[in-house]
Design a protein around this motif. Structure first.
Motif, PDB file in Angstrom:
ATOM      1  N   LEU A  11     -15.930 -10.041  42.315  1.00 38.95           N
ATOM      2  CA  LEU A  11     -17.369 -10.188  43.007  1.00 38.95           C
ATOM      3  C   LEU A  11     -17.976  -9.085  43.391  1.00 38.95           C
ATOM      4  O   LEU A  11     -17.372  -8.541  44.283  1.00 38.95           O
ATOM      5  CB  LEU A  11     -17.171 -11.324  43.960  1.00 38.95           C
ATOM      6  N   VAL A  12     -19.082  -8.566  43.201  1.00 32.73           N
ATOM      7  CA  VAL A  12     -19.600  -7.621  43.638  1.00 32.73           C
ATOM      8  C   VAL A  12     -21.470  -7.761  43.765  1.00 32.73           C
ATOM      9  O   VAL A  12     -21.774  -8.964  43.610  1.00 32.73           O
ATOM     10  CB  VAL A  12     -19.539  -6.222  42.741  1.00 32.73           C
ATOM     11  N   GLN A  13     -22.067  -6.652  44.559  1.00 33.76           N
ATOM     12  CA  GLN A  13     -23.290  -7.062  44.782  1.00 33.76           C
ATOM     13  C   GLN A  13     -24.063  -6.303  43.711  1.00 33.76           C
ATOM     14  O   GLN A  13     -23.776  -5.377  43.107  1.00 33.76           O
ATOM     15  CB  GLN A  13     -23.676  -6.358  46.093  1.00 33.76           C
ATOM     16  N   ALA A  14     -25.177  -6.601  43.521  1.00 33.44           N
ATOM     17  CA  ALA A  14     -26.180  -5.784  42.493  1.00 33.44           C
ATOM     18  C   ALA A  14     -26.191  -4.391  43.148  1.00 33.44           C
ATOM     19  O   ALA A  14     -26.292  -4.092  44.142  1.00 33.44           O
ATOM     20  CB  ALA A  14     -27.547  -6.476  42.494  1.00 33.44           C
ATOM     21  N   GLY A  15     -26.049  -3.533  41.888  1.00 31.16           N
ATOM     22  CA  GLY A  15     -25.951  -2.196  42.273  1.00 31.16           C
ATOM     23  C   GLY A  15     -24.721  -1.600  42.207  1.00 31.16           C
ATOM     24  O   GLY A  15     -24.581  -0.351  42.200  1.00 31.16           O
ATOM     25  N   ASP A  16     -23.634  -2.387  42.624  1.00 32.27           N
ATOM     26  CA  ASP A  16     -22.229  -1.918  42.628  1.00 32.27           C
ATOM     27  C   ASP A  16     -21.644  -1.724  41.150  1.00 32.27           C
ATOM     28  O   ASP A  16     -22.474  -1.718  40.201  1.00 32.27           O
ATOM     29  CB  ASP A  16     -21.318  -2.843  43.383  1.00 32.27           C
ATOM     30  N   SER A  17     -20.467  -0.960  41.157  1.00 35.02           N
ATOM     31  CA  SER A  17     -19.847  -0.706  39.761  1.00 35.02           C
ATOM     32  C   SER A  17     -18.458  -1.465  39.944  1.00 35.02           C
ATOM     33  O   SER A  17     -17.756  -1.702  40.879  1.00 35.02           O
ATOM     34  CB  SER A  17     -19.412   0.802  39.982  1.00 35.02           C
ATOM     35  N   LEU A  18     -17.790  -1.643  38.572  1.00 34.44           N
ATOM     36  CA  LEU A  18     -16.703  -2.113  38.348  1.00 34.44           C
ATOM     37  C   LEU A  18     -16.170  -1.290  37.209  1.00 34.44           C
ATOM     38  O   LEU A  18     -16.920  -1.008  36.292  1.00 34.44           O
ATOM     39  CB  LEU A  18     -16.460  -3.552  38.252  1.00 34.44           C
ATOM     40  N   ARG A  19     -14.782  -1.259  37.049  1.00 32.49           N
ATOM     41  CA  ARG A  19     -14.345  -0.874  35.788  1.00 32.49           C
ATOM     42  C   ARG A  19     -13.385  -1.775  35.417  1.00 32.49           C
ATOM     43  O   ARG A  19     -12.458  -2.378  35.964  1.00 32.49           O
ATOM     44  CB  ARG A  19     -13.466   0.535  35.883  1.00 32.49           C
ATOM     45  N   LEU A  20     -13.523  -2.423  34.208  1.00 33.32           N
ATOM     46  CA  LEU A  20     -12.681  -3.456  33.372  1.00 33.32           C
ATOM     47  C   LEU A  20     -11.627  -2.827  32.663  1.00 33.32           C
ATOM     48  O   LEU A  20     -11.805  -1.466  32.232  1.00 33.32           O
ATOM     49  CB  LEU A  20     -13.291  -4.349  32.678  1.00 33.32           C
TER      50      LEU A  20
END
Length: 124
Positions: A11-20
């Motif tokens: 769960l992240v906020q708009a504008g954040d990053s994630l790496r799958l």
């Protein structure tokens, strides 16, 4: 046989990053095509990105171009999806997919094996 395990959702906020990440086992690196797909609630599964090893050029769905980057680590047999500037519309379960090396995986019907998926939720 090919076994795919995704990780890295959250769960992240708009504008954040994630790496799958997609850990691939049961197959020699470079002998199958790999891709990322996603499925939002109530919608069909859709193509996100693929990096055909025979071509070496990545393909991206229009909604993620310029924000997502697909890559592979053949030594570890892991595929990644770096997702930057995430938007609420990116909320979905993300699936790792594999198929024939002779196919550019851009359609769900071409997929021979799916991972279990990892959930990404982007809040506004």
């Amino acid at each position: 046989q090919v076994h795919l395990v995704e990780s890295g959702g959250g769960l992240v906020q708009a504008g954040d990053s994630l790496r799958l990440s997609c850990a691939v086992s049961g197959v020699t690196p470079g002998t199958v095509s790999l891709a990322w797909f996603r499925q939002a609630p109530g919608k069909e599964r859709e193509f996100v990105a693929t990096l055909p090893s025979k071509i070496g050029t990545a393909y991206y769905a229009d909604p993620v171009k310029g924000r997502f980057t697909i890559s592979t680590d053949t030594a570890k047999n892991i595929m990644y999806l770096q997702m930057n500037d995430l938007k609420p519309d990116d909320t979905a379960t993300y699936f790792c997919a594999s198929g024939s090396l002779d196919v550019i995986l851009v359609v769900a019907a071409q997929v021979q094996r799916w991972g279990q998926g990892t959930r990404v939720t982007v809040s506004a």
